[in-house]
Design a protein around this motif. Structure first.
Motif, short mmCIF file in Angstrom:
data_model
loop_
_atom_site.label_atom_id
_atom_site.label_comp_id
_atom_site.label_asym_id
_atom_site.label_seq_id
_atom_site.Cartn_x
_atom_site.Cartn_y
_atom_site.Cartn_z
N PRO A 58 5.78 1.63 5.38
CA PRO A 58 5.31 2.63 6.33
C PRO A 58 4.30 3.57 5.68
O PRO A 58 4.30 3.75 4.45
N GLY A 59 3.48 4.18 6.49
CA GLY A 59 2.40 5.01 5.97
C GLY A 59 2.85 6.28 5.27
O GLY A 59 2.10 6.84 4.47
N GLU B 35 -5.00 5.77 -3.71
CA GLU B 35 -5.84 4.61 -3.41
C GLU B 35 -5.08 3.31 -3.59
O GLU B 35 -5.25 2.36 -2.82
N PHE B 36 -4.21 3.24 -4.61
CA PHE B 36 -3.42 2.02 -4.77
C PHE B 36 -2.42 1.86 -3.64
O PHE B 36 -2.16 0.74 -3.19
N LEU C 53 -2.18 -1.50 -1.50
CA LEU C 53 -0.94 -2.24 -1.33
C LEU C 53 -0.60 -2.41 0.14
O LEU C 53 -0.22 -3.50 0.59
N LEU C 54 -0.75 -1.33 0.89
CA LEU C 54 -0.45 -1.38 2.32
C LEU C 54 -1.36 -2.38 3.04
O LEU C 54 -0.90 -3.20 3.84
N GLU C 55 -2.64 -2.33 2.73
CA GLU C 55 -3.59 -3.23 3.41
C GLU C 55 -3.40 -4.67 2.97
O GLU C 55 -3.51 -5.60 3.78
N ALA C 56 -3.08 -4.89 1.69
CA ALA C 56 -2.86 -6.25 1.21
C ALA C 56 -1.65 -6.88 1.86
O ALA C 56 -1.62 -8.09 2.13
#
Length: 426
Positions: free
Chosen positions: A196-197, A236-237, A241-244
C-alpha cells in the motif's frame, strides 16, 4: 497499529504532576505488614501462563505481598494513563508503548530509574527501546519486548517461479518480482508484492538503509530531515518497488485499510511486508497458508546485508506517585531476568533486555524477524510523536502525494518536514 506493538495513541493534554516528581525517590523504610503491588500490562503483551508464573515467583519471594494484575486495553489507554499518573492512586508498574514513553517521561510523572539500569539487565537492552525510554539523559522506561517487520512470502510460489533462495539484496528482491510476474502474470489478480502507498514503516527501512532518518536530534529537540538526499533516495526506492510490483494496493491508504493480511490470505499475493503474527490473520482466510509462508529480512541495497528496521514495542515504567517503588523495582528485576526474557522469546517476541533470541530460531518467520532485530531503530523520542501517528501522519501524506503525482518529491518532503517540525515543537 498492529497488535500490541508500535502503538501510538493520541495525547490528550499534559499529565504533569508538577515539580520534580519523576526524579524523587523516598529513602523511608517500606511499611510493615501486607502490601499490594498493582501491575498494569497491556492486553496481548504477555502470555497468561508466563504472567501467572512470574507473579507466583514474585509473591513466593516477597512475604505478605500480593500482586494485583490488571490487564489493560490499548484503546483509550493514553487517557487512562494520563489520569492515573497525575492522581494519587497510581499503579506501581505500567506498560507504555515505545512511542508514548517520551511524552510521559517529559512530564515528570515517571520515576527516574537511571541509577538502577544495571539491576535490570541494562547491558543487554535493545537500543531502540532504550532510546524511547530515555529523556534528557535520564532513563524512565525499561525495555519490555519488541517486534519489527520483515518480508513474508509464499514458499510454494517462489519455488514455482524458480526462486531458490530468499533475496539478500534489493536487486535480488526486484529480480524475484520479475520472476514471479513471469510465472503468474497471466492471472490479472496476481500481485508479486502487496504494498500500500502509506506503509511508512516499510519506508523507514529504505530511508535508514540510505543513511537517512526522519529527524536529527539536538539535546531534546528534533528537526525533520526528510528532505535530505539520503531520505529522498529511500522514498524513491519505495516508489520503484511499488511500481515494479504492480501492486493493486491503494496509494492513499496504509496496510490496515484494507487489512493486508486478509489480502495475502486470498491466495493471489506472493509477498507482503508485515509482522510475524499477520500470518495467523491470513490463515483465517486460508488455514494452509501458515505452512506455505516463510520470511526474510527486508534486504539492504548492499548485498548480503539486512536493512535497518523500525522497531516497535513496549517499555515498563514506575509511576512517580507509585506507593510501592521498592517492590516495583524488585518486580522489574525479575521480569527483565534472563529466565523470563527467554520465555518472551519462546512466545514469539523479541526480548527487550536480552540478546538471546535462540528461541525464535525454530520458526522461520520469527527467525527472520530476529535476524533483522539486531539493526532496529526507533522513531524520534519526542513527546510529539504520539500525536503524529494518531493524527494526520505527515509521512503518509507525503507518500500519497508523491506516489500519485500530486506533488514532486521536493515539494512532498518539504511539506512533510514542515508538518513534523510543527508537531515536534508543539
Amino acid at each position: 497499529m498492529v497488535g500490541g506493538v508500535a502503538i501510538a495513541l493520541a495525547v490528550s493534554g499534559c499529565a504533569g504532576s508538577g515539580g520534580d516528581a519523576g526524579t524523587n525517590t523516598t529513602s523511608a523504610a517500606p511499611p510493615a505488614g501486607p502490601r499490594t503491588l498493582t501491575v498494569w500490562l497491556m492486553n496481548g503483551s504477555a502470555p497468561k501462563t508466563l504472567v501467572e508464573a512470574l507473579h507466583k515467583e514474585f509473591q513466593d519471594s516477597h512475604k505478605d505481598v500480593t500482586v494485583k494484575f490488571e490487564e489493560q486495553q490499548w484503546n483509550g489507554i493514553q487517557d487512562k494513563l494520563t489520569t492515573a499518573l497525575s492522581g494519587n492512586d497510581a499503579p506501581d508498574i505500567i506498560e507504555v508503548g515505545n512511542t508514548q514513553a517520551p511524552k510521559f517521561a517529559s512530564e515528570d510523572v515517571l520515576e527516574d530509574l537511571t541509577a538502577s539500569v544495571n539491576d535490570f539487565n541494562g547491558a543487554n537492552w535493545l537500543t531502540s527501546l532504550k532510546d524511547s525510554g530515555n529523556w534528557d539523559g535520564k532513563q524512565y522506561g525499561i525495555p519490555f519486548y519488541a517486534a519489527n517487520r520483515e518480508v513474508l512470502y509464499r514458499k510454494d510460489m517462489f519455488e514455482a517461479a524458480g526462486i531458490t533462495t530468499p533475496p539478500t539484496s534489493r536487486a535480488e528482491w526486484l529480480e524475484a518480482i520479475t520472476k514471479l510476474k513471469a510465472k503468474y502474470g497471466s492471472d490479472p489478480d496476481f500481485q508479486p508484492l502487496y504494498l500500500p502507498g502509506q506503509n511508512w514503516y516499510a519506508l523507514l527501512s529504505f530511508i535508514y538503509d540510505e543513511g537517512g532518518d526522519i529527524a536529527k536530534k539536538d539535546g531534546t529537540k528534533f528537526t525533520a530531515t526528510l528532505d535530505s538526499p539520503e531520505a529522498k533516495a529511500g522514498i524513491e526506492f519505495y516508489k520503484q518497488l511499488l511500481e515494479a510490483s504492480g501492486t493493486k494496493a491503494p496509494k492513499d491508504a496504509d496496510e490496515q485499510t484494507p487489512e493486508q493480511a486478509g489480502i495475502y490470505g486470498g491466495g493471489k499475493v506472493a509477498m507482503m511486508i508485515g509482522l510475524p503474527w499477520e500470518v495467523a490473520t491470513a490463515a483465517k482466510s486460508d488455514p494452509t497458508i501458515k505452512d506455505k509462508t516463510s520470511g526474510f529480512p527486508i534486504p539492504s541495497k548492499t548485498a548480503g546485508q539486512t536493512a535497518p528496521v523500525f522497531q516497535g514495542g513496549s517499555n515498563l515504567a514506575i509511576p512517580a506517585k507509585a506507593k510501592n517503588k521498592d517492590l516495583a523495582k524488585d518486580y522489574l528485576k525479575l521480569i527483565t531476568s534472563d529466565k523470563y526474557q527467554a520465555d518472551f522469546a519462546k512466545a514469539g517476541m523479541i526480548p527487550g533486555t536480552s540478546k538471546d533470541v535462540s528461541a525464535l530460531q525454530s520458526d522461520p518467520v520469527n527467525a527472520a524477524m530476529a535476524k533483522a532485530s539486531t539493526n532496529g531503530k526507533a522513531v524520534p523520542a519526542t513527546p510529539g510523536w504520539a500525536t503524529i501517528e494518531a493524527g494526520q501522519n505527515p509521512l503518509k501524506d507525503m507518500l500519497t502525494a508523491y506516489l500519485t503525482g500530486a506533488k514532486t518529491l521536493d515539494a512532498a518532503t518539504a511539506d512533510a518536514n514542515k508538518a513534523l517540525n510543527t508537531a515536534f515543537s508543539g
